[in-house]
Design an enzyme around this catalytic site. Structure first.
Site, PDB file in Angstrom:
ATOM      1  N   LYS A   1       0.837  -1.210   0.000  1.00  0.00           N
ATOM      2  CA  LYS A   1       0.000   0.000   0.000  1.00  0.00           C
ATOM      3  C   LYS A   1       0.868   1.254   0.000  1.00  0.00           C
ATOM      4  O   LYS A   1       0.670   2.165  -0.799  1.00  0.00           O
ATOM      5  CB  LYS A   1      -0.922   0.014   1.245  1.00  0.00           C
ATOM      6  CG  LYS A   1      -1.804  -1.215   1.383  1.00  0.00           C
ATOM      7  CD  LYS A   1      -2.693  -1.151   2.621  1.00  0.00           C
ATOM      8  CE  LYS A   1      -1.951  -1.146   3.945  1.00  0.00           C
ATOM      9  NZ  LYS A   1      -1.280  -2.421   4.282  1.00  0.00           N
TER      10      LYS A   1
ATOM     11  N   ARG B   1      11.167  -0.048  11.207  1.00  0.00           N
ATOM     12  CA  ARG B   1      10.073   0.148  12.157  1.00  0.00           C
ATOM     13  C   ARG B   1      10.141  -0.857  13.302  1.00  0.00           C
ATOM     14  O   ARG B   1      10.425  -2.024  13.068  1.00  0.00           O
ATOM     15  CB  ARG B   1       8.733  -0.012  11.427  1.00  0.00           C
ATOM     16  CG  ARG B   1       8.298   1.253  10.718  1.00  0.00           C
ATOM     17  CD  ARG B   1       7.152   1.051   9.776  1.00  0.00           C
ATOM     18  NE  ARG B   1       6.043   0.256  10.257  1.00  0.00           N
ATOM     19  CZ  ARG B   1       4.933   0.025   9.553  1.00  0.00           C
ATOM     20  NH1 ARG B   1       4.804   0.572   8.352  1.00  0.00           N
ATOM     21  NH2 ARG B   1       3.976  -0.727  10.030  1.00  0.00           N
TER      22      ARG B   1
ATOM     23  N   ARG C   1      -0.411  -8.454  13.470  1.00  0.00           N
ATOM     24  CA  ARG C   1      -0.987  -7.492  12.513  1.00  0.00           C
ATOM     25  C   ARG C   1      -1.809  -8.210  11.446  1.00  0.00           C
ATOM     26  O   ARG C   1      -2.871  -7.733  11.048  1.00  0.00           O
ATOM     27  CB  ARG C   1       0.135  -6.655  11.882  1.00  0.00           C
ATOM     28  CG  ARG C   1       0.680  -5.595  12.860  1.00  0.00           C
ATOM     29  CD  ARG C   1       2.080  -5.132  12.513  1.00  0.00           C
ATOM     30  NE  ARG C   1       2.175  -4.521  11.200  1.00  0.00           N
ATOM     31  CZ  ARG C   1       3.334  -4.278  10.568  1.00  0.00           C
ATOM     32  NH1 ARG C   1       4.477  -4.623  11.134  1.00  0.00           N
ATOM     33  NH2 ARG C   1       3.325  -3.705   9.393  1.00  0.00           N
TER      34      ARG C   1
ATOM     35  N   ARG D   1      12.240  -4.649   5.050  1.00  0.00           N
ATOM     36  CA  ARG D   1      12.130  -3.280   4.527  1.00  0.00           C
ATOM     37  C   ARG D   1      12.785  -2.241   5.442  1.00  0.00           C
ATOM     38  O   ARG D   1      12.931  -2.446   6.648  1.00  0.00           O
ATOM     39  CB  ARG D   1      10.664  -2.923   4.287  1.00  0.00           C
ATOM     40  CG  ARG D   1       9.944  -2.509   5.506  1.00  0.00           C
ATOM     41  CD  ARG D   1       8.550  -2.045   5.186  1.00  0.00           C
ATOM     42  NE  ARG D   1       7.749  -2.232   6.378  1.00  0.00           N
ATOM     43  CZ  ARG D   1       6.466  -2.106   6.433  1.00  0.00           C
ATOM     44  NH1 ARG D   1       5.787  -1.813   5.348  1.00  0.00           N
ATOM     45  NH2 ARG D   1       5.821  -2.276   7.548  1.00  0.00           N
TER      46      ARG D   1
ATOM     47  N   ARG E   1      -9.850   0.679   8.573  1.00  0.00           N
ATOM     48  CA  ARG E   1      -9.385  -0.644   8.970  1.00  0.00           C
ATOM     49  C   ARG E   1     -10.431  -1.414   9.755  1.00  0.00           C
ATOM     50  O   ARG E   1     -10.176  -2.556  10.146  1.00  0.00           O
ATOM     51  CB  ARG E   1      -8.173  -0.460   9.873  1.00  0.00           C
ATOM     52  CG  ARG E   1      -6.864  -0.873   9.263  1.00  0.00           C
ATOM     53  CD  ARG E   1      -5.817  -0.511  10.283  1.00  0.00           C
ATOM     54  NE  ARG E   1      -4.609  -1.224  10.158  1.00  0.00           N
ATOM     55  CZ  ARG E   1      -3.530  -0.753   9.521  1.00  0.00           C
ATOM     56  NH1 ARG E   1      -3.565   0.370   8.885  1.00  0.00           N
ATOM     57  NH2 ARG E   1      -2.431  -1.460   9.532  1.00  0.00           N
TER      58      ARG E   1
HETATM   59  P1  AP5 Z   1       4.844  -1.610   1.842  1.00  0.00           P
HETATM   60  O1  AP5 Z   1       4.445  -0.830   0.648  1.00  0.00           O
HETATM   61  O2  AP5 Z   1       5.681  -0.930   2.867  1.00  0.00           O
HETATM   62  O3  AP5 Z   1       3.582  -2.334   2.495  1.00  0.00           O
HETATM   63  P2  AP5 Z   1       2.294  -1.744   3.213  1.00  0.00           P
HETATM   64  O4  AP5 Z   1       1.123  -2.433   2.611  1.00  0.00           O
HETATM   65  O5  AP5 Z   1       2.300  -0.255   3.183  1.00  0.00           O
HETATM   66  O6  AP5 Z   1       2.524  -2.337   4.648  1.00  0.00           O
HETATM   67  P3  AP5 Z   1       2.537  -1.691   6.104  1.00  0.00           P
HETATM   68  O7  AP5 Z   1       3.276  -2.670   6.958  1.00  0.00           O
HETATM   69  O8  AP5 Z   1       3.042  -0.301   6.110  1.00  0.00           O
HETATM   70  O9  AP5 Z   1       1.067  -1.736   6.445  1.00  0.00           O
HETATM   71  P4  AP5 Z   1       0.433  -1.836   7.792  1.00  0.00           P
HETATM   72  O10 AP5 Z   1      -0.956  -1.778   7.365  1.00  0.00           O
HETATM   73  O11 AP5 Z   1       0.782  -2.992   8.651  1.00  0.00           O
HETATM   74  O12 AP5 Z   1       1.096  -0.632   8.603  1.00  0.00           O
HETATM   75  P5  AP5 Z   1       0.548   0.790   9.009  1.00  0.00           P
HETATM   76  O13 AP5 Z   1       1.678   1.727   9.022  1.00  0.00           O
HETATM   77  O14 AP5 Z   1      -0.669   1.122   8.230  1.00  0.00           O
HETATM   78  O15 AP5 Z   1       5.632  -2.914   1.316  1.00  0.00           O
HETATM   79  C1  AP5 Z   1       6.306  -3.770   2.215  1.00  0.00           C
HETATM   80  C2  AP5 Z   1       7.664  -4.167   1.627  1.00  0.00           C
HETATM   81  O16 AP5 Z   1       7.480  -4.986   0.487  1.00  0.00           O
HETATM   82  C3  AP5 Z   1       8.483  -2.965   1.168  1.00  0.00           C
HETATM   83  O17 AP5 Z   1       9.808  -3.136   1.577  1.00  0.00           O
HETATM   84  C4  AP5 Z   1       8.391  -2.983  -0.347  1.00  0.00           C
HETATM   85  O18 AP5 Z   1       9.605  -2.551  -0.932  1.00  0.00           O
HETATM   86  C5  AP5 Z   1       8.114  -4.451  -0.663  1.00  0.00           C
HETATM   87  N1  AP5 Z   1       7.184  -4.564  -1.781  1.00  0.00           N
HETATM   88  C6  AP5 Z   1       6.060  -3.825  -2.009  1.00  0.00           C
HETATM   89  N2  AP5 Z   1       5.444  -4.219  -3.145  1.00  0.00           N
HETATM   90  C7  AP5 Z   1       6.196  -5.243  -3.641  1.00  0.00           C
HETATM   91  C8  AP5 Z   1       6.096  -6.080  -4.796  1.00  0.00           C
HETATM   92  N3  AP5 Z   1       5.064  -5.942  -5.667  1.00  0.00           N
HETATM   93  N4  AP5 Z   1       7.040  -7.029  -4.969  1.00  0.00           N
HETATM   94  C9  AP5 Z   1       8.065  -7.176  -4.096  1.00  0.00           C
HETATM   95  N5  AP5 Z   1       8.227  -6.397  -2.988  1.00  0.00           N
HETATM   96  C10 AP5 Z   1       7.313  -5.452  -2.764  1.00  0.00           C
HETATM   97  O19 AP5 Z   1       0.055   0.519  10.503  1.00  0.00           O
HETATM   98  C11 AP5 Z   1       0.963   0.297  11.565  1.00  0.00           C
HETATM   99  C12 AP5 Z   1       0.191   0.229  12.881  1.00  0.00           C
HETATM  100  O20 AP5 Z   1      -0.452   1.496  13.143  1.00  0.00           O
HETATM  101  C13 AP5 Z   1      -0.960  -0.778  12.945  1.00  0.00           C
HETATM  102  O21 AP5 Z   1      -0.491  -2.072  13.302  1.00  0.00           O
HETATM  103  C14 AP5 Z   1      -1.856  -0.132  14.016  1.00  0.00           C
HETATM  104  O22 AP5 Z   1      -1.372  -0.370  15.309  1.00  0.00           O
HETATM  105  C15 AP5 Z   1      -1.741   1.342  13.718  1.00  0.00           C
HETATM  106  N6  AP5 Z   1      -2.748   1.846  12.760  1.00  0.00           N
HETATM  107  C16 AP5 Z   1      -2.498   2.395  11.542  1.00  0.00           C
HETATM  108  N7  AP5 Z   1      -3.645   2.749  10.929  1.00  0.00           N
HETATM  109  C17 AP5 Z   1      -4.641   2.401  11.783  1.00  0.00           C
HETATM  110  C18 AP5 Z   1      -6.058   2.500  11.693  1.00  0.00           C
HETATM  111  N8  AP5 Z   1      -6.682   3.018  10.597  1.00  0.00           N
HETATM  112  N9  AP5 Z   1      -6.807   2.043  12.738  1.00  0.00           N
HETATM  113  C19 AP5 Z   1      -6.197   1.529  13.832  1.00  0.00           C
HETATM  114  N10 AP5 Z   1      -4.860   1.401  13.969  1.00  0.00           N
HETATM  115  C20 AP5 Z   1      -4.074   1.832  12.953  1.00  0.00           C
END
Ligand code: AP5
Ligand code: ZN
Length: 215
Positions: free
Chosen positions: A13, A161, A172, A127, A88
């Protein structure tokens, strides 16, 4: 145009959102990034969120929805929004409808990035990001072109992170399955969901998203 990128942790994402920002001047609204900034700044929101995030659980709906509303108010009315990691839960999806309605915006697309769960742990634990500009990299899939130097800003410091360890990733993923995946039918009923194979190479994922946005 306002879109949601939906998918489990590590689906890509953030990666795809960054590309859309660069190509279309849209704005990425990542609740994860907003929360991490709040933790770093030590604000009351950050203090409330820190331990919850480190466990891999979800922070309260009210907290993240307030962040999204503030962020939308701070950006130009014509600027498109990419919701990354929000909504979410069913409650957040409902709140987002109200937030958008109140600002005369509508949701154009929900793009579901589908991925094999086994691949996600490797993606997430490998990452890292540039400490200066936030550009994302990966030990295996996307190293800086000049080792140790950011392609985008020339920075030489990188960070990982605290929640990107195998154990927290499993929590997660469980949270995603239990609370986030069930919101898909809400958007499917509106006919705005498109599914993209998130296991394809990054450029192919981007091309598939571009095709959807042009439709
Ligand atoms: P990346 O693009 O970084 O993945 P992502 O989908 O953005 O994953 P996140 O881990 O950031 O999502 P998340 O939902 O767990 O975290 P968030 O910050 O929202 O890709 C990952 C890796 O793969 C990268 O290194 C990339 O290079 C590689 N990659 C990407 N595409 C690829 C491909 N096609 N092929 C090969 N490699 C590839 O949330 C963190 C925490 O915050 C949550 O756990 C929660 O506690 C809190 N939080 C955030 N939002 C909320 C909410 N709305 N409600 C409640 N709690 C929340
Ligand atoms: Zn950089």
């Amino acid at each position: 145009m306002n879109i949601i990128l939906l998918g489990p942790p590590g689906a890509g994402k953030g990666t795809q959102a960054q590309r859309l920002v660069e190509r279309h001047g849209m704005r990425q609204l990542s609740t994860g990034d907003m929360l991490r900034a709040a933790v770093k700044a030590g604000t009351p929101t950050g203090l409330e969120a820190k331990a919850v995030m480190e466990r891999g659980e979800l922070v309260s709906d009210a907290l993240v929805s307030a962040l999204i509303g503030d962020e939308l108010d701070a950006m130009g009315e014509q600027t498109g929004a990419i919701f990354d990691g929000y909504p979410r839960t069913a409650a957040q999806a409902e709140t987002l409808d109200g937030i958008l309605n109140a600002r005369g915006r509508k949701l154009d697309h929900v793009i579901e990035l589908s991925v094999d769960e086994e691949a996600l742990v490797e993606r997430i634990t490998g990452r890292f990001t540039c400490a200066s500009c936030g550009k994302g990299y990966h030990d295996t899939f996307e190293q800086p072109k000049v080792p140790g130097t950011c392609d985008k800003c020339g920075g030489t410091e990188f960070k990982r992170r605290p929640d990107d360890n195998a154990e927290t990733v499993r929590t997660r993923l469980a949270e995603y399955r239990a609370k986030t995946a069930p919101i898909l039918p809400i958007y499917e009923a509106r006919g705005i969901v498109s599914k993209v194979d998130g296991m394809s190479p990054m450029d192919e994922v981007t091309a598939a998203i571009e095709t959807i946005l042009k439709a």
